[in-house]
Design a protein around this motif. Structure first.
Motif, PDB file in Angstrom:
ATOM      1  N   ILE A 100       0.864  -1.180   0.000  1.00  0.00           N
ATOM      2  CA  ILE A 100       0.000   0.000   0.000  1.00  0.00           C
ATOM      3  C   ILE A 100       0.902   1.233   0.000  1.00  0.00           C
ATOM      4  O   ILE A 100       1.864   1.305   0.775  1.00  0.00           O
ATOM      5  CB  ILE A 100      -0.930   0.021   1.228  1.00  0.00           C
ATOM      6  CG1 ILE A 100      -1.882  -1.184   1.198  1.00  0.00           C
ATOM      7  CG2 ILE A 100      -1.736   1.323   1.281  1.00  0.00           C
ATOM      8  CD1 ILE A 100      -2.725  -1.327   2.453  1.00  0.00           C
ATOM      9  N   ILE A 101       0.592   2.171  -0.869  1.00  0.00           N
ATOM     10  CA  ILE A 101       1.347   3.425  -0.928  1.00  0.00           C
ATOM     11  C   ILE A 101       0.388   4.568  -0.624  1.00  0.00           C
ATOM     12  O   ILE A 101      -0.629   4.727  -1.303  1.00  0.00           O
ATOM     13  CB  ILE A 101       2.001   3.624  -2.307  1.00  0.00           C
ATOM     14  CG1 ILE A 101       2.945   2.456  -2.627  1.00  0.00           C
ATOM     15  CG2 ILE A 101       2.762   4.947  -2.358  1.00  0.00           C
ATOM     16  CD1 ILE A 101       3.535   2.492  -4.023  1.00  0.00           C
ATOM     17  N   MET A 102       0.713   5.350   0.393  1.00  0.00           N
ATOM     18  CA  MET A 102      -0.152   6.453   0.804  1.00  0.00           C
ATOM     19  C   MET A 102       0.552   7.785   0.579  1.00  0.00           C
ATOM     20  O   MET A 102       1.750   7.918   0.857  1.00  0.00           O
ATOM     21  CB  MET A 102      -0.554   6.299   2.274  1.00  0.00           C
ATOM     22  CG  MET A 102      -1.292   5.000   2.568  1.00  0.00           C
ATOM     23  SD  MET A 102      -1.850   4.861   4.282  1.00  0.00           S
ATOM     24  CE  MET A 102      -3.128   6.115   4.321  1.00  0.00           C
ATOM     25  N   ILE A 103      -0.199   8.747   0.077  1.00  0.00           N
ATOM     26  CA  ILE A 103       0.348  10.075  -0.209  1.00  0.00           C
ATOM     27  C   ILE A 103      -0.448  11.108   0.583  1.00  0.00           C
ATOM     28  O   ILE A 103      -1.680  11.114   0.540  1.00  0.00           O
ATOM     29  CB  ILE A 103       0.265  10.414  -1.715  1.00  0.00           C
ATOM     30  CG1 ILE A 103       0.878   9.292  -2.555  1.00  0.00           C
ATOM     31  CG2 ILE A 103       0.950  11.736  -2.002  1.00  0.00           C
ATOM     32  CD1 ILE A 103      -0.130   8.323  -3.131  1.00  0.00           C
ATOM     33  N   ASP A 104       0.256  11.974   1.285  1.00  0.00           N
ATOM     34  CA  ASP A 104      -0.432  12.979   2.090  1.00  0.00           C
ATOM     35  C   ASP A 104       0.466  14.197   2.284  1.00  0.00           C
ATOM     36  O   ASP A 104       1.678  14.142   2.049  1.00  0.00           O
ATOM     37  CB  ASP A 104      -0.819  12.395   3.449  1.00  0.00           C
ATOM     38  CG  ASP A 104      -1.885  13.217   4.175  1.00  0.00           C
ATOM     39  OD1 ASP A 104      -2.414  14.171   3.563  1.00  0.00           O
ATOM     40  OD2 ASP A 104      -2.183  12.910   5.341  1.00  0.00           O
ATOM     41  N   ALA A 105      -0.140  15.280   2.717  1.00  0.00           N
ATOM     42  CA  ALA A 105       0.619  16.466   3.105  1.00  0.00           C
ATOM     43  C   ALA A 105       1.111  16.277   4.536  1.00  0.00           C
ATOM     44  O   ALA A 105       0.411  15.693   5.361  1.00  0.00           O
ATOM     45  CB  ALA A 105      -0.263  17.708   3.009  1.00  0.00           C
ATOM     46  N   GLY A 106       2.308  16.750   4.818  1.00  0.00           N
ATOM     47  CA  GLY A 106       2.869  16.621   6.158  1.00  0.00           C
ATOM     48  C   GLY A 106       3.421  17.948   6.646  1.00  0.00           C
ATOM     49  O   GLY A 106       3.935  18.746   5.856  1.00  0.00           O
ATOM     50  N   ASP A 153      12.665  23.247   6.680  1.00  0.00           N
ATOM     51  CA  ASP A 153      12.290  22.447   5.515  1.00  0.00           C
ATOM     52  C   ASP A 153      11.744  23.335   4.401  1.00  0.00           C
ATOM     53  O   ASP A 153      11.105  24.358   4.656  1.00  0.00           O
ATOM     54  CB  ASP A 153      11.230  21.406   5.882  1.00  0.00           C
ATOM     55  CG  ASP A 153      11.774  20.310   6.774  1.00  0.00           C
ATOM     56  OD1 ASP A 153      12.986  20.036   6.681  1.00  0.00           O
ATOM     57  OD2 ASP A 153      10.992  19.736   7.556  1.00  0.00           O
ATOM     58  N   LYS A 154      11.964  22.902   3.184  1.00  0.00           N
ATOM     59  CA  LYS A 154      11.488  23.645   2.025  1.00  0.00           C
ATOM     60  C   LYS A 154      10.071  23.209   1.676  1.00  0.00           C
ATOM     61  O   LYS A 154       9.781  22.013   1.584  1.00  0.00           O
ATOM     62  CB  LYS A 154      12.425  23.396   0.836  1.00  0.00           C
ATOM     63  CG  LYS A 154      12.097  24.218  -0.395  1.00  0.00           C
ATOM     64  CD  LYS A 154      13.100  23.941  -1.508  1.00  0.00           C
ATOM     65  CE  LYS A 154      12.761  24.747  -2.757  1.00  0.00           C
ATOM     66  NZ  LYS A 154      13.717  24.453  -3.861  1.00  0.00           N
ATOM     67  N   THR A 155       9.194  24.172   1.483  1.00  0.00           N
ATOM     68  CA  THR A 155       7.814  23.860   1.095  1.00  0.00           C
ATOM     69  C   THR A 155       7.796  23.100  -0.228  1.00  0.00           C
ATOM     70  O   THR A 155       8.434  23.504  -1.194  1.00  0.00           O
ATOM     71  CB  THR A 155       6.987  25.150   0.949  1.00  0.00           C
ATOM     72  OG1 THR A 155       6.936  25.824   2.202  1.00  0.00           O
ATOM     73  CG2 THR A 155       5.571  24.844   0.488  1.00  0.00           C
ATOM     74  N   GLY A 156       7.082  21.983  -0.246  1.00  0.00           N
ATOM     75  CA  GLY A 156       6.994  21.179  -1.459  1.00  0.00           C
ATOM     76  C   GLY A 156       8.028  20.078  -1.546  1.00  0.00           C
ATOM     77  O   GLY A 156       7.974  19.258  -2.471  1.00  0.00           O
ATOM     78  N   SER A 157       8.969  20.029  -0.600  1.00  0.00           N
ATOM     79  CA  SER A 157       9.954  18.946  -0.613  1.00  0.00           C
ATOM     80  C   SER A 157       9.266  17.641  -0.225  1.00  0.00           C
ATOM     81  O   SER A 157       8.266  17.632   0.488  1.00  0.00           O
ATOM     82  CB  SER A 157      11.109  19.251   0.336  1.00  0.00           C
ATOM     83  OG  SER A 157      10.647  19.443   1.661  1.00  0.00           O
ATOM     84  N   VAL A 158       9.822  16.537  -0.695  1.00  0.00           N
ATOM     85  CA  VAL A 158       9.175  15.234  -0.545  1.00  0.00           C
ATOM     86  C   VAL A 158       9.970  14.343   0.398  1.00  0.00           C
ATOM     87  O   VAL A 158      11.196  14.271   0.315  1.00  0.00           O
ATOM     88  CB  VAL A 158       9.020  14.540  -1.917  1.00  0.00           C
ATOM     89  CG1 VAL A 158       8.371  13.166  -1.767  1.00  0.00           C
ATOM     90  CG2 VAL A 158       8.197  15.412  -2.858  1.00  0.00           C
ATOM     91  N   ALA A 159       9.259  13.680   1.297  1.00  0.00           N
ATOM     92  CA  ALA A 159       9.872  12.719   2.216  1.00  0.00           C
ATOM     93  C   ALA A 159       9.196  11.367   2.030  1.00  0.00           C
ATOM     94  O   ALA A 159       7.984  11.293   1.827  1.00  0.00           O
ATOM     95  CB  ALA A 159       9.721  13.189   3.658  1.00  0.00           C
ATOM     96  N   ILE A 160       9.988  10.303   2.107  1.00  0.00           N
ATOM     97  CA  ILE A 160       9.462   8.948   1.947  1.00  0.00           C
ATOM     98  C   ILE A 160       9.716   8.160   3.223  1.00  0.00           C
ATOM     99  O   ILE A 160      10.822   8.182   3.769  1.00  0.00           O
ATOM    100  CB  ILE A 160      10.117   8.240   0.746  1.00  0.00           C
ATOM    101  CG1 ILE A 160       9.809   9.009  -0.542  1.00  0.00           C
ATOM    102  CG2 ILE A 160       9.626   6.800   0.624  1.00  0.00           C
ATOM    103  CD1 ILE A 160      10.479   8.449  -1.771  1.00  0.00           C
ATOM    104  N   ALA A 179       4.852   5.463   2.797  1.00  0.00           N
ATOM    105  CA  ALA A 179       4.276   6.799   2.932  1.00  0.00           C
ATOM    106  C   ALA A 179       5.101   7.801   2.135  1.00  0.00           C
ATOM    107  O   ALA A 179       6.325   7.834   2.249  1.00  0.00           O
ATOM    108  CB  ALA A 179       4.232   7.212   4.404  1.00  0.00           C
ATOM    109  N   VAL A 180       4.419   8.592   1.330  1.00  0.00           N
ATOM    110  CA  VAL A 180       5.070   9.677   0.587  1.00  0.00           C
ATOM    111  C   VAL A 180       4.457  10.986   1.071  1.00  0.00           C
ATOM    112  O   VAL A 180       3.251  11.199   0.947  1.00  0.00           O
ATOM    113  CB  VAL A 180       4.873   9.526  -0.934  1.00  0.00           C
ATOM    114  CG1 VAL A 180       5.642  10.616  -1.674  1.00  0.00           C
ATOM    115  CG2 VAL A 180       5.325   8.147  -1.404  1.00  0.00           C
TER     116      VAL A 180
END
Length: 222
Positions: A118-124, A130-137, A166-167
């Motif tokens: 299962i892959i879940m994508i959400d805002a964190g 931290d830079k706005t829009g940067s992605v963490a996995i 989680a992305v």
């Protein structure tokens, strides 16, 4: 009035020290009313936006059938490199977060061990540096709220030993509830590619995968 009523100097000092944070939160919520009144996508709509972009990227069309699997929650099924992908997200373009936990639980109960990931994508929420829009996995159920939907996800996946990826797209509280900013929008394509890469590397051919876009669908259509 509170200080006069309580006759507490310490209480007044605490409120005074927190005032800048309280004012910032108040301004954020005030600006959020404009986004919702206009029906504009907000930062928290990133998850559903990624889910929709992922479906269109794979299917190469905009008319992939969507069925309602839970209250205010839709399911779309697409094939990606010999794998079946179940894409779950809230139903747009109204402002709702749906019931993604209930939807995922139903899919796990229906397909059982054939669900490999299962892959879940959400805002964190981002930190100050931290830079706005940067992605963490990471790993685990990426979903906020009071915990009911998260419980449904964790309870059903734990029984079947299904791993969850989680992305997360980092953003501030103000970013999450106001009109989506350009750095967040620009992260969508990158997240879609990361999802594809994760499916290729972490699931065998013939597997079934759930991709869940978590967030408020205000301004995000099917």
């Amino acid at each position: 009035m509170l200080g006069k009523k309580s006759k507490s100097y310490i209480l007044l000092m605490q409120i005074s020290m927190q005032m800048s944070l309280l004012l910032a939160m108040a301004k954020s919520y005030f600006r959020a009313t404009k986004a919702f009144s206009e029906g504009s996508p907000i930062g928290d709509a990133l998850g559903p936006m990624v889910a929709g972009s992922f479906v269109r990227s794979i299917a190469q069309r905009d008319d992939v059938e969507a069925s309602e699997i839970a209250k205010d929650t839709i399911l779309q099924e697409v094939d990606f490199e010999d794998r079946t992908i179940y894409v779950v997200r809230a139903k747009g373009p109204g402002g709702t977060v749906g019931k993604p936990g209930t939807a995922i639980k139903k899919l796990v109960e229906e397909h059982g061990d054939s669900i490999k990931r299962i892959i879940m994508i959400d805002a964190g929420l981002k930190l100050s540096g931290d830079k706005t829009g940067s992605v963490a996995i990471g790993v685990g159920a990426a979903i906020g709220g009071i915990g009911v939907e998260k419980y449904y996800i964790e309870d059903s996946t734990t029984k079947k030993a299904i791993p969850i990826d989680a992305v997360i797209c980092r953003q501030s509280l103000e970013d999450a509830i106001t009109t989506m900013k350009r750095p967040i929008t620009q992260s969508v394509a990158d997240i879609v590619e990361k999802i594809k890469m994760g499916i290729r590397k972490r699931t065998p051919k013939g597997a079934k995968v759930i991709v869940a876009g978590i967030g408020n669908t205000i301004g995000i259509g099917v």
